[in-house]
Design a protein around this motif. Structure first.
Motif, short mmCIF file in Angstrom:
data_model
loop_
_atom_site.label_atom_id
_atom_site.label_comp_id
_atom_site.label_asym_id
_atom_site.label_seq_id
_atom_site.Cartn_x
_atom_site.Cartn_y
_atom_site.Cartn_z
N SER A 8 -21.78 -32.29 -10.86
CA SER A 8 -21.99 -31.45 -12.07
C SER A 8 -20.98 -30.48 -12.10
N GLU A 9 -20.09 -30.51 -13.11
CA GLU A 9 -19.32 -29.39 -13.78
C GLU A 9 -19.85 -28.40 -14.32
N GLU A 10 -19.69 -27.21 -13.70
CA GLU A 10 -20.28 -25.99 -14.34
C GLU A 10 -19.29 -25.79 -15.86
N PRO A 11 -19.81 -25.63 -17.05
CA PRO A 11 -19.10 -25.35 -18.14
C PRO A 11 -18.33 -23.86 -17.75
N GLU A 12 -17.30 -23.68 -17.99
CA GLU A 12 -16.53 -22.28 -17.93
C GLU A 12 -16.12 -21.74 -19.13
N ILE A 13 -16.38 -20.66 -19.42
CA ILE A 13 -16.06 -19.72 -20.69
C ILE A 13 -15.07 -18.85 -20.19
N ASN A 14 -13.84 -19.03 -21.00
CA ASN A 14 -12.79 -18.03 -20.72
C ASN A 14 -13.15 -16.86 -21.66
N LEU A 15 -13.10 -15.80 -20.85
CA LEU A 15 -13.17 -14.52 -21.49
C LEU A 15 -12.08 -13.62 -21.89
#
Length: 140
Positions: A8-15
């Motif tokens: 499972s790939e964690e969704p990453e939010i680019n801040l």
């Protein structure tokens, strides 16, 4: 049949782009905001802490009442127009262009009445202008 389970790939939010956009918005709001200082001021006119000057011969004293009537050197001026006031100032200055016009206006005088005196002094060729005020209660 064996299905492989994907990790499972964690969704990453680019801040970083989000912070850039917020900083641009913040700078825009800071630059476009106007501050109203006039509502913060409590003004009571005219009082000043100044030493009393001796009367000089080149003075023309213009008194302005609360109703907007004018008197030049304690003589009432007929009419309230700028032209009438300018001709009376010319006569009171007696041809001296170095005369100082002292505006002594009541605290409740309409602003337009004082502006009329300033305009009349300019038309009469009297560029030196000052305003009289009363001393404050605590001054010597």
């Amino acid at each position: 049949m064996k299905f492989r389970r994907r990790g499972s790939e964690e969704p990453e939010i680019n801040l970083i782009p989000f912070i850039d956009v917020l900083l641009v918005i913040l700078i825009f709001l800071m630059l476009s905001t106007t501050y109203s200082r006039f509502t913060e001021l409590q003004i009571t006119l005219p009082t000043a802490d100044a030493e009393k000057l001796k009367e000089r011969p080149g003075e023309v004293i213009v008194a302005v009442s609360a109703e907007g009537r004018y008197a030049i050197n304690r003589q009432a001026v007929d009419g309230r127009t700028v032209d009438a006031l300018a001709s009376a100032l010319r006569a009171a200055a007696e041809g001296r262009s170095d005369a100082v016009v002292i505006v002594s206006a009541d605290a409740a005088t309409p602003h337009q009445a004082v502006i009329n005196v300033m305009d009349a002094a300019r038309r009469a060729g009297l560029p030196r202008l000052t305003f009289a005020s009363q001393a404050t209660a605590g001054s010597p």
